[in-house]
Design a protein around this motif. Structure first.
Motif, PDB file in Angstrom:
ATOM      1  N   HIS A 502       0.838  -1.208   0.000  1.00  0.00           N
ATOM      2  CA  HIS A 502       0.000   0.000   0.000  1.00  0.00           C
ATOM      3  C   HIS A 502       0.870   1.253   0.000  1.00  0.00           C
ATOM      4  CE1 HIS A 502      -3.731  -2.048   0.124  1.00  0.00           C
ATOM      5  NE2 HIS A 502      -3.661  -2.475   1.385  1.00  0.00           N
ATOM      6  N   ALA A 503       1.948   1.222   0.771  1.00  0.00           N
ATOM      7  CA  ALA A 503       2.835   2.385   0.839  1.00  0.00           C
ATOM      8  C   ALA A 503       3.477   2.667  -0.514  1.00  0.00           C
ATOM      9  CB  ALA A 503       3.907   2.160   1.904  1.00  0.00           C
ATOM     10  N   VAL A 504       3.863   1.602  -1.230  1.00  0.00           N
ATOM     11  CA  VAL A 504       4.463   1.790  -2.549  1.00  0.00           C
ATOM     12  C   VAL A 504       3.420   2.336  -3.524  1.00  0.00           C
ATOM     13  CG1 VAL A 504       5.491   0.593  -4.520  1.00  0.00           C
ATOM     14  CG2 VAL A 504       6.214   0.022  -2.202  1.00  0.00           C
ATOM     15  N   ASP A 505       2.210   1.786  -3.503  1.00  0.00           N
ATOM     16  CA  ASP A 505       1.161   2.254  -4.404  1.00  0.00           C
ATOM     17  C   ASP A 505       0.802   3.713  -4.148  1.00  0.00           C
ATOM     18  OD1 ASP A 505       1.046  -0.204  -5.635  1.00  0.00           O
ATOM     19  OD2 ASP A 505      -0.587  -0.956  -4.365  1.00  0.00           O
ATOM     20  N   GLU A 506       0.829   4.110  -2.865  1.00  0.00           N
ATOM     21  CA  GLU A 506       0.456   5.479  -2.493  1.00  0.00           C
ATOM     22  C   GLU A 506       1.653   6.414  -2.449  1.00  0.00           C
ATOM     23  OE1 GLU A 506      -1.441   4.920   1.219  1.00  0.00           O
ATOM     24  OE2 GLU A 506      -3.105   3.731   0.403  1.00  0.00           O
ATOM     25  N   GLU A 507       2.840   5.923  -2.852  1.00  0.00           N
ATOM     26  CA  GLU A 507       4.078   6.712  -2.838  1.00  0.00           C
ATOM     27  C   GLU A 507       4.324   7.305  -1.452  1.00  0.00           C
ATOM     28  OE1 GLU A 507       3.919   9.541  -5.992  1.00  0.00           O
ATOM     29  OE2 GLU A 507       3.903   8.021  -7.570  1.00  0.00           O
ATOM     30  N   ALA A 508       4.147   6.456  -0.440  1.00  0.00           N
ATOM     31  CA  ALA A 508       4.301   6.899   0.947  1.00  0.00           C
ATOM     32  C   ALA A 508       5.720   6.714   1.472  1.00  0.00           C
ATOM     33  CB  ALA A 508       3.320   6.140   1.848  1.00  0.00           C
ATOM     34  N   LEU A 509       6.597   6.086   0.693  1.00  0.00           N
ATOM     35  CA  LEU A 509       7.992   5.976   1.102  1.00  0.00           C
ATOM     36  C   LEU A 509       8.684   7.308   0.849  1.00  0.00           C
ATOM     37  CD1 LEU A 509       8.897   2.452  -0.354  1.00  0.00           C
ATOM     38  CD2 LEU A 509       8.134   3.023   1.947  1.00  0.00           C
ATOM     39  N   SER A 510       9.577   7.681   1.729  1.00  0.00           N
ATOM     40  CA  SER A 510      10.229   8.981   1.627  1.00  0.00           C
ATOM     41  C   SER A 510      11.736   8.822   1.521  1.00  0.00           C
ATOM     42  CB  SER A 510       9.877   9.844   2.847  1.00  0.00           C
ATOM     43  OG  SER A 510      10.346   9.219   4.031  1.00  0.00           O
ATOM     44  N   CYS A 511      12.418   9.945   1.300  1.00  0.00           N
ATOM     45  CA  CYS A 511      13.873   9.973   1.201  1.00  0.00           C
ATOM     46  C   CYS A 511      14.445  10.819   2.333  1.00  0.00           C
ATOM     47  CB  CYS A 511      14.312  10.561  -0.141  1.00  0.00           C
ATOM     48  SG  CYS A 511      14.627   9.319  -1.400  1.00  0.00           S
ATOM     49  N   ALA A 512      15.472  10.281   2.958  1.00  0.00           N
ATOM     50  CA  ALA A 512      16.299  11.060   3.871  1.00  0.00           C
ATOM     51  C   ALA A 512      17.677  11.173   3.241  1.00  0.00           C
ATOM     52  CB  ALA A 512      16.371  10.393   5.234  1.00  0.00           C
ATOM     53  N   TYR A 513      18.430  12.186   3.657  1.00  0.00           N
ATOM     54  CA  TYR A 513      19.732  12.431   3.050  1.00  0.00           C
ATOM     55  C   TYR A 513      20.784  12.554   4.140  1.00  0.00           C
ATOM     56  CZ  TYR A 513      16.771  13.500  -0.929  1.00  0.00           C
ATOM     57  OH  TYR A 513      15.829  13.418  -1.923  1.00  0.00           O
ATOM     58  N   GLN A 514      21.874  11.799   3.999  1.00  0.00           N
ATOM     59  CA  GLN A 514      22.990  11.911   4.926  1.00  0.00           C
ATOM     60  C   GLN A 514      24.182  12.493   4.185  1.00  0.00           C
ATOM     61  OE1 GLN A 514      24.701   8.320   6.676  1.00  0.00           O
ATOM     62  NE2 GLN A 514      25.016   9.446   8.594  1.00  0.00           N
ATOM     63  N   ALA A 529      21.212   9.392  -0.641  1.00  0.00           N
ATOM     64  CA  ALA A 529      19.757   9.293  -0.502  1.00  0.00           C
ATOM     65  C   ALA A 529      19.416   7.953   0.131  1.00  0.00           C
ATOM     66  CB  ALA A 529      19.084   9.428  -1.859  1.00  0.00           C
ATOM     67  N   LEU A 530      18.661   8.001   1.227  1.00  0.00           N
ATOM     68  CA  LEU A 530      18.315   6.792   1.982  1.00  0.00           C
ATOM     69  C   LEU A 530      16.798   6.666   2.048  1.00  0.00           C
ATOM     70  CD1 LEU A 530      20.899   7.306   4.848  1.00  0.00           C
ATOM     71  CD2 LEU A 530      21.076   5.673   2.966  1.00  0.00           C
ATOM     72  N   LEU A 531      16.306   5.463   1.796  1.00  0.00           N
ATOM     73  CA  LEU A 531      14.871   5.212   1.772  1.00  0.00           C
ATOM     74  C   LEU A 531      14.333   5.089   3.187  1.00  0.00           C
ATOM     75  CD1 LEU A 531      12.806   4.855  -0.512  1.00  0.00           C
ATOM     76  CD2 LEU A 531      13.128   2.384  -0.317  1.00  0.00           C
ATOM     77  N   ARG A 532      13.193   5.694   3.446  1.00  0.00           N
ATOM     78  CA  ARG A 532      12.566   5.649   4.770  1.00  0.00           C
ATOM     79  C   ARG A 532      11.078   5.329   4.631  1.00  0.00           C
ATOM     80  NH1 ARG A 532      17.032   5.154   5.989  1.00  0.00           N
ATOM     81  NH2 ARG A 532      18.316   6.459   7.372  1.00  0.00           N
ATOM     82  N   TRP A 533      10.543   4.645   5.668  1.00  0.00           N
ATOM     83  CA  TRP A 533       9.120   4.288   5.665  1.00  0.00           C
ATOM     84  C   TRP A 533       8.560   4.502   7.058  1.00  0.00           C
ATOM     85  CZ3 TRP A 533       6.847  -1.266   5.892  1.00  0.00           C
ATOM     86  CH2 TRP A 533       5.441  -1.207   5.812  1.00  0.00           C
ATOM     87  N   GLU A 534       7.529   5.330   7.131  1.00  0.00           N
ATOM     88  CA  GLU A 534       6.788   5.573   8.366  1.00  0.00           C
ATOM     89  C   GLU A 534       5.490   4.777   8.270  1.00  0.00           C
ATOM     90  OE1 GLU A 534       6.603   7.766  12.117  1.00  0.00           O
ATOM     91  OE2 GLU A 534       8.158   7.785  10.591  1.00  0.00           O
ATOM     92  N   THR A 563      13.105   6.473  -6.234  1.00  0.00           N
ATOM     93  CA  THR A 563      14.070   7.079  -5.311  1.00  0.00           C
ATOM     94  C   THR A 563      15.162   7.817  -6.078  1.00  0.00           C
ATOM     95  OG1 THR A 563      13.663   5.299  -3.721  1.00  0.00           O
ATOM     96  CG2 THR A 563      15.673   6.599  -3.426  1.00  0.00           C
ATOM     97  N   LEU A 564      15.644   7.228  -7.169  1.00  0.00           N
ATOM     98  CA  LEU A 564      16.665   7.867  -7.988  1.00  0.00           C
ATOM     99  C   LEU A 564      16.146   9.184  -8.562  1.00  0.00           C
ATOM    100  CD1 LEU A 564      19.374   7.827  -9.549  1.00  0.00           C
ATOM    101  CD2 LEU A 564      18.202   6.523 -11.333  1.00  0.00           C
ATOM    102  N   ARG A 565      14.961   9.183  -9.118  1.00  0.00           N
ATOM    103  CA  ARG A 565      14.401  10.406  -9.693  1.00  0.00           C
ATOM    104  C   ARG A 565      14.216  11.479  -8.628  1.00  0.00           C
ATOM    105  NH1 ARG A 565       9.296   9.666 -11.414  1.00  0.00           N
ATOM    106  NH2 ARG A 565       9.400  11.409 -12.875  1.00  0.00           N
ATOM    107  N   ARG A 566      13.742  11.067  -7.447  1.00  0.00           N
ATOM    108  CA  ARG A 566      13.525  12.031  -6.367  1.00  0.00           C
ATOM    109  C   ARG A 566      14.842  12.648  -5.906  1.00  0.00           C
ATOM    110  NH1 ARG A 566      10.233   9.620  -1.484  1.00  0.00           N
ATOM    111  NH2 ARG A 566       8.781   9.318  -3.213  1.00  0.00           N
ATOM    112  N   ALA A 567      15.876  11.816  -5.807  1.00  0.00           N
ATOM    113  CA  ALA A 567      17.175  12.311  -5.342  1.00  0.00           C
ATOM    114  C   ALA A 567      17.787  13.276  -6.356  1.00  0.00           C
ATOM    115  CB  ALA A 567      18.111  11.138  -5.085  1.00  0.00           C
ATOM    116  N   LEU A 568      17.687  12.967  -7.646  1.00  0.00           N
ATOM    117  CA  LEU A 568      18.248  13.851  -8.660  1.00  0.00           C
ATOM    118  C   LEU A 568      17.496  15.180  -8.723  1.00  0.00           C
ATOM    119  CD1 LEU A 568      18.935  11.279 -11.528  1.00  0.00           C
ATOM    120  CD2 LEU A 568      20.622  12.447 -10.100  1.00  0.00           C
ATOM    121  N   LEU A 569      16.191  15.135  -8.592  1.00  0.00           N
ATOM    122  CA  LEU A 569      15.414  16.380  -8.569  1.00  0.00           C
ATOM    123  C   LEU A 569      15.773  17.223  -7.350  1.00  0.00           C
ATOM    124  CD1 LEU A 569      11.936  15.005  -9.731  1.00  0.00           C
ATOM    125  CD2 LEU A 569      13.467  16.505 -11.023  1.00  0.00           C
ATOM    126  N   GLN A 570      16.037  16.567  -6.217  1.00  0.00           N
ATOM    127  CA  GLN A 570      16.435  17.305  -5.022  1.00  0.00           C
ATOM    128  C   GLN A 570      17.804  17.959  -5.217  1.00  0.00           C
ATOM    129  OE1 GLN A 570      14.581  17.897  -2.113  1.00  0.00           O
ATOM    130  NE2 GLN A 570      16.250  19.378  -1.998  1.00  0.00           N
TER     131      GLN A 570
END
Length: 755
Positions: A502-514, A529-534, A563-570
């Motif tokens: 459900h989280a993947v379908d709803e794009e509920a996974l987020s990115c953290a950056y170290q 870029a590190l994958l995170r899930w609440e 995740t790759l697309r999100r990190a590059l856009l960031q």
């Protein structure tokens, strides 16, 4: 391996020139009135035709190639027979038949070539041979009635000469039937259609020639050779046609014995036979003619009976094969899930409880994914086949082994509890033995769940599956018997996977950056870029828990690309805000499954273009098992990424099973030292410091960068700085945080740089 054929513009030009020359020769033959000149031109046409066939074999390299070289040999035989015909027919004795020896050798080569082509396309089944023989029987009867018998009645004509003259049309009939069968098997090949026309032209020419022989002329007028000219042209066109290219689709299919095409061919053959029996040819009252009719009818009846029996048996075999394929796994030939459920249903519906006991063993291979990813799917298939064979041996004649999917198997066996423990122990022990795949030994273990077959097949499968997952969770390479306490644990695992989907379908996974920093100055030089899930109502879930689940379910490709697309856009946004320069690099983790996708490099290129970021600003972090994969796809993908300027870092280096020497052959640019070696730096043993020193030395020799992970203390930083490790990341500088928090840190460094 065959050598490559002649191709390119040069081959095309020569082919066109040859076609023009051949057409010019044919035109000359048509308009010439001189017998001598016509004979010379006919010979030239034959030579040009053979040359064209040779050229077709060299240019297109058709398959099977030996069949087309046999066609060339047939052309040479026909050409040699035409050359010696006037001389041979003027002689007596053995020399008189030299023309027939050469010509019939050509027919034999043509016959063998067509048989090979038909077999290559799935033709020549038993009922097909019956059809060919029936058509040949009708042709033989026609030859006897209208050629052999009339020729034997000619004064001064030997029986041998008459019989040999009648063989040609008979062979032509067989050739026509073979080519028709070839067209049934490969109807879309234009070259085979041209070949059928060529064989029909041969038949017309031989019949015409034999008809002149009946009139007593051994050397008929040159016009009788016109069908042979057409045959030369058509067979050459077949050899040169583009459909003969070895990469052209064959379009093979085997026509059913009772298909309308075969029935039409059979009906025409039988109709011709009835017509031949009804008419009264010259010499129709001779014993030879009557016995030929009797023998032909008897042979055709026998062939029809054989054909019917063969077709019925073939249908029965086909149905049995389809039923077997529907109920068995194609790779291991083990029964599938449906067969297993049926057997379980029969067991639970039999005698009352207590009159017998059966056990279900649910087997899952630990480490199979690693073998598949690192050595290729072919090696994985070999491993599964060996596993299936071992399971059959363990189950014995009284047990059942089924493959459910992937690396999951089930063994169903009867016996008391002691027998159950014996089988379970043997399963774990035997499946842990090394397996020779792809030239090397592969070692996997097995997690086995066991349940007693009691109330229903569904319950037994669910309980064994639950016990197997518990065995994996408890350490793998062992077996467990289901008990009631496992039911709640399995429910939690199923719920976790459901929530993750459900989280993947709803794009509920987020990115953290170290941040990744220069160890000497602390200046940020990049970010990972590190994958995170609440998880709703449960809080954060560790990547150690949900990332393997993404890989098992196959969702990692989809999530990894997002995740790759999100990190590059960031990274592009931070640049627009003036927080980082073009030397700042974004690191993104890539799973082994992603590298096995042939389209992955193109997807990365599209993501870079979307964000407006150049390849040199991206580092993809890959595991040791990925870069050591014995897969051409993986290596091609890595090389394609490097051609885009993308950096490749070996993540968690030292925790896998590779050696430092492997770095020499891999297209990587950086090594990341795992946190487990950094954590103990400064302790008395000094072993981790020695390992780090070795990694740095080898990396420096190979021109690779080094990054240390998990730095938490000033002492660790100082040792790494002294060992010439330039880049590091860890809690000493910053924890992984959201993009806004990391942006604030970058802004602080930007202001400091301006001051």
């Amino acid at each position: 391996m065959s050598s490559p054929g002649v191709s390119g513009p040069r081959g095309a030009v020569l082919g066109v020139v040859g076609a023009v020359v051949l057409c010019a020769l044919v035109a000359t033959f048509v308009v010439t009135s001189s017998t001598g000149a016509g004979t010379f031109v006919l010979a030239a046409i034959g030579v040009a035709s053979v040359a064209g066939m040779v050229w077709g074999c060299l240019v297109h390299r058709p398959r099977p190639l030996v069949a087309w070289w046999l066609l060339v040999a047939a052309g040479v035989g026909f050409l040699a027979g035409s050359a010696v015909r006037p001389w041979s027919l003027a002689r007596s004795g053995a020399a008189h038949y030299l023309v027939d020896v050469l010509s019939l050798s050509g027919y034999l080569a043509l016959l063998i070539a067509l048989v090979k082509l038909a077999r290559a396309h799935g033709g020549l089944r038993r009922e097909v041979l019956c059809d060919v023989l029936i058509a040949g029987s009708a042709g033989a009867l026609a030859a006897v009635q209208h050629l052999v018998v009339p020729l034997t009645l000619l004064p001064g004509r030997s029986v041998a000469t008459s019989v040999v003259a009648a063989v040609y049309p008979l062979v032509d009939v067989l050739l026509v039937c073979l080519v028709i069968d070839l067209l049934f098997a490969a109807p879309r090949r234009r070259s085979y259609q041209l070949m059928l026309a060529a064989v029909i032209a041969l038949l017309a020419g031989d019949v015409w020639y034999a008809a002149w022989g009946v009139r007593g002329e051994l050397l008929p007028p040159l016009v009788v050779s016109t069908p042979f000219v057409a045959a030369y042209l058509l067979i050459t066109a077949a050899a040169l046609h583009p459909s003969q290219r070895r990469d052209a689709p064959a379009g093979a299919r085997v026509a059913d014995a009772w298909s309308w095409r075969r029935l039409v061919l059979l009906s025409v053959s039988l109709g011709a036979l009835v017509l031949l029996l009804a008419i009264s040819p010259a010499g129709g009252g001779s014993p030879l003619t009557r016995w030929a009719g009797v023998v032909t009818v008897a042979l055709v009846l026998a062939l029809l009976l054989l054909r019917a029996v063969s077709a019925v048996n073939g249908q029965a075999r086909a149905r049995a094969l389809l039923a077997h394929r529907a109920s068995h796994d194609p790779l291991t030939d083990l029964p599938n899930r449906d067969v297993l459920r049926q057997q379980l249903a029969e067991l639970t519906a039999q005698a009352p409880a207590g009159q017998g006991r059966h056990w279900l063993f649910y087997v899952d291979l630990d480490g199979f994914k690693r073998v598949n990813d690192t050595r290729g799917h072919h090696a994985g298939d070999e491993l599964l086949q060996v596993t299936g064979a071992r399971l059959r041996e363990i189950a014995g004649s009284g047990g059942t082994v089924a493959r459910l999917a992937g690396d999951e198997f089930v063994v169903l066996a009867g016996g008391d509890e002691a027998r159950m423990r014996e089988i379970a122990d043997r399963l774990v022990r035997e499946l842990a033995r090394p397996v020779r795949v792809a030239g090397t030994d592969a070692v996997v273990t097995a997690s086995v769940g066991v349940s007693a077959v009691r109330s229903s097949a569904q319950t037994a499968m669910r309980e064994a599956d639950t016990a197997m997952y518990q065995a994996k969770k408890d350490g793998r390479g062992q077996w467990l018997l289901f008990d009631a306490t496992m039911r709640s644990d399995q429910g939690a695992a199923v719920e976790l996977e459901l929530h993750l989907r459900h989280a993947v379908d709803e794009e509920a996974l987020s990115c953290a950056y170290q941040l990744i920093v220069d160890i000497g100055t602390g200046r940020p030089v990049g970010a990972e870029a590190l994958l995170r899930w609440e998880r709703p109502l449960a809080g954060p879930v560790s990547p150690v828990e949900f990332v393997p689940l993404l890989e098992e379910t196959g969702l990692i490709n989809r999530v990894g690309l997002a995740t790759l697309r999100r990190a590059l856009l960031q990274l592009a946004r931070w640049r627009e805000q003036g927080l980082v320069d073009h030397d700042f690099r974004m690191s993104v983790n890539v799973a082994p499954r992603q590298l096995l996708d042939p389209a992955f490099a193109d997807l990365v290129r599209a993501a870079l273009a979307e964000a407006g970021v150049e390849g040199g600003s991206l580092i993809l972090e890959i595991t040791e098992s990925s870069v050591l994969a014995d897969s051409e796809v993986v290596m091609d993908t890595l090389l394609a990424l490097r051609r885009m300027g993308i950096g490749l870092a070996v993540d968690d280096f030292g925790t896998g099973y590779s050696a430092l020497s492997y770095l020499r052959t891999l297209p990587v640019t950086r090594v990341k030292i795992d946190r487990s070696f950094v954590a103990n730096l400064g302790e008395d043993s000094g072993s981790d410091e020695a390992l780090v020193r070795a990694v740095v030395a080898v990396s420096a020799a190979l021109g690779l960068g080094v990054t240390a992970e998990g730095i938490e203390t000033d002492a660790q930083r100082e040792i790494l700085r002294r060992l010439a490790v330039r880049h590091g990341q860890g809690w000493l500088w910053a924890r992984a945080a959201d993009a806004e928090t990391v942006g604030a840190v970058l802004a602080s460094w930007s202001r400091r740089a301006l001051r």
